[in-house]
Scaffold this active site. Structure first.
Site, PDB file in Angstrom:
ATOM      1  N   LYS A  67     -38.353  28.572  48.478  1.00 36.37           N
ATOM      2  CA  LYS A  67     -39.682  28.484  48.416  1.00 36.37           C
ATOM      3  C   LYS A  67     -40.682  29.374  49.383  1.00 36.37           C
ATOM      4  O   LYS A  67     -41.397  30.437  48.943  1.00 36.37           O
ATOM      5  CB  LYS A  67     -40.244  27.031  48.580  1.00 36.37           C
ATOM      6  CG  LYS A  67     -39.549  26.177  47.516  1.00 36.37           C
ATOM      7  CD  LYS A  67     -40.245  24.554  47.560  1.00 36.37           C
ATOM      8  CE  LYS A  67     -39.732  23.994  48.990  1.00 36.37           C
ATOM      9  NZ  LYS A  67     -38.399  23.679  48.932  1.00 36.37           N
ATOM     10  N   THR A  68     -40.213  29.460  50.693  1.00 41.37           N
ATOM     11  CA  THR A  68     -40.844  30.470  51.515  1.00 41.37           C
ATOM     12  C   THR A  68     -40.362  31.691  51.131  1.00 41.37           C
ATOM     13  O   THR A  68     -41.459  32.655  51.223  1.00 41.37           O
ATOM     14  CB  THR A  68     -40.234  30.122  53.203  1.00 41.37           C
ATOM     15  OG1 THR A  68     -40.589  28.368  53.037  1.00 41.37           O
ATOM     16  CG2 THR A  68     -41.162  30.675  54.093  1.00 41.37           C
ATOM     17  N   ASP A 112     -46.945  25.770  53.462  1.00 40.86           N
ATOM     18  CA  ASP A 112     -45.830  24.956  53.433  1.00 40.86           C
ATOM     19  C   ASP A 112     -46.198  23.502  53.570  1.00 40.86           C
ATOM     20  O   ASP A 112     -47.193  23.172  54.178  1.00 40.86           O
ATOM     21  CB  ASP A 112     -44.843  25.427  54.613  1.00 40.86           C
ATOM     22  CG  ASP A 112     -43.554  25.061  54.120  1.00 40.86           C
ATOM     23  OD1 ASP A 112     -43.167  24.527  53.107  1.00 40.86           O
ATOM     24  OD2 ASP A 112     -42.401  25.215  55.019  1.00 40.86           O
ATOM     25  N   THR A 161     -41.822  19.723  48.997  1.00 43.96           N
ATOM     26  CA  THR A 161     -40.650  18.837  48.552  1.00 43.96           C
ATOM     27  C   THR A 161     -41.109  17.720  47.820  1.00 43.96           C
ATOM     28  O   THR A 161     -40.107  17.189  47.404  1.00 43.96           O
ATOM     29  CB  THR A 161     -39.855  18.608  49.996  1.00 43.96           C
ATOM     30  OG1 THR A 161     -40.672  17.810  50.977  1.00 43.96           O
ATOM     31  CG2 THR A 161     -39.201  19.802  50.703  1.00 43.96           C
ATOM     32  N   ARG A 220     -29.846  27.644  51.982  1.00 41.50           N
ATOM     33  CA  ARG A 220     -29.908  27.689  53.375  1.00 41.50           C
ATOM     34  C   ARG A 220     -28.736  27.145  53.731  1.00 41.50           C
ATOM     35  O   ARG A 220     -27.965  27.459  54.858  1.00 41.50           O
ATOM     36  CB  ARG A 220     -31.108  26.850  53.825  1.00 41.50           C
ATOM     37  CG  ARG A 220     -31.085  26.580  55.223  1.00 41.50           C
ATOM     38  CD  ARG A 220     -32.437  25.765  55.719  1.00 41.50           C
ATOM     39  NE  ARG A 220     -33.383  26.386  55.483  1.00 41.50           N
ATOM     40  CZ  ARG A 220     -34.523  25.752  54.874  1.00 41.50           C
ATOM     41  NH1 ARG A 220     -34.501  24.548  54.779  1.00 41.50           N
ATOM     42  NH2 ARG A 220     -35.646  26.664  54.832  1.00 41.50           N
TER      43      ARG A 220
END
Ligand code: ADP
Length: 345
Positions: A67-68, A112, A161, A220
């Site tokens: 997302k980032t 975020d 999330t 990640r």
């Protein structure tokens, strides 16, 4: 500072540098998520053709799926400045007002954990997103006046999330919304290979395949495993990541063939062994393994649900027969309708 601390912060800096080097810069560097990428490129091209900033974008899905990274990629694609913040960091309405008044035309404001914005802050954000205005109240009581400032046209990119926790009016102000799913094995493998190339690590195809298989569909995690396997390869082998090296390193880290770690297995075992397979409440599970319920819900549970190991029922979490099988625990006789149903899943 002690020598030990210096070593720790030194390796921390190396990890930060690695992270920045590995972040995709353009849409073409983002591997996987084809549907999202295609939709985004349409959004970007169409806005460019109209010489307008792009619509506000919301990304939602489990942590570590990009997302980032996508927010940075969009900023690069539209050649805009990106200002990065997070829901809990904007405490007062004035904090957001200060950020908004410093934005320029076409800038991206990345928020975020956007579900964690306070009510007062959201109230400022609504007109800013919808009409590009900022309402400032001057004075107090009956003499108070509202001053309306025009803002440049900018784009908010929100990430969360927990879509369900986002206030409906805020959700509605994002013109484009994308759910990020866990990555398939193939793109995950390409992500690992790309990262290995950028990190100058030699890796075999089957080594990359094995890391990708155990990465829980999450870049990640895949990149973290790659770094740990690299350490193992350098310290215990000749520096090359092969299948055998990967298997040995991951066995040492107690990461099993599906990518489950000790905490995943403890979650499943608590449900099965202490609560006869469930259903049991999330808070009870969290207390039993001394983890935070939010972490279980955001980080662990989505993948266990995706594997079909855990079922969310109105009365709590239940383990399915697949979880029993994976842990090598024999299935009990189902003694009521609910556990019968869970076991049949
Ligand atoms: P999120 O914001 O969803 O938690 P991030 O954008 O921080 O996830 O991504 C986590 C890590 O995974 C970053 O280091 C990023 O470089 C990498 N990453 C995420 N998605 C991709 C992708 N599609 N291709 C390559 N690397 C990715």
């Amino acid at each position: 500072m002690s020598a030990e601390k210096r070593v720790v912060s030194g390796s921390q800096r190396k990890t930060d540098r690695d992270n920045i080097a590995l972040r995709p810069r353009r849409l073409a560097d983002m591997l996987g998520q084809d549907r999202v990428r295609e939709n985004l490129s349409i959004l970007i091209e169409a806005a460019a053709a109209r010489s307008e900033p792009i619509d506000h974008v919301l990304f939602y899905g489990p942590p570590g799926l990009g997302k980032t990274s996508l927010a940075y990629v969009i900023a690069n694609e539209v050649a805009g400045n990106i200002r990065v913040t997070a829901g809990p960091a904007i405490e007062r309405a004035g904090d957001l007002a200060a950020i908004l008044t410093h934005l320029k035309q076409g800038d991206i404001l990345f928020i975020d954990e956007v579900h964690r914005l306070g009510k007062a802050v959201e109230e400022i954000l609504y007109p800013a997103m919808e009409d590009f205005v900022l309402d400032i109240v001057i004075g107090k009581g009956p003499a108070a006046k509202t001053l309306r400032l025009n803002l440049p046209r900018f784009t908010v990119i929100g990430a969360t999330t927990r879509l369900a926790l986002l206030a409906a009016p805020l959700r509605d102000r994002f013109g484009a919304r994308f759910r990020l799913d866990f990555y398939e094995q193939k793109p995950m493998q390409r992500i690992v290979l790309r990262a290995a190339r950028l990190l100058n690590v030699e890796i075999s195809d089957d080594g990359a395949q094995e890391i990708a298989r155990r990465a829980r569909g999450t870049p990640r995690v895949g990149l973290r495993l790659l770094r740990r396997v690299r350490d193992y390869a350098e310290a215990r082998a000749d520096g090359v990541i092969t299948l055998a090296v990967t298997q040995a390193a991951l066995a040492l880290m107690e990461i099993d063939t599906l990518g489950l770690d000790d905490i995943d297995r403890r979650i499943l075992r608590i449900i099965i062994e202490k609560y006869s397979g469930g259903p049991v409440g999330l808070d009870t599970i969290a207390a039993a393994i001394s983890e935070d319920s939010a972490t279980i819900m955001d980080v662990y549970e989505p993948y266990l649900i995706q594997l079909g190991f855990i079922d969310r029922t109105p009365r709590g979490r239940a383990c399915t027969r697949h979880a029993y099988r994976h842990l090598g625990i024999s299935l009990p006789e189902a003694d009521d309708d609910e556990s019968q149903r869970a076991l049949l899943l």
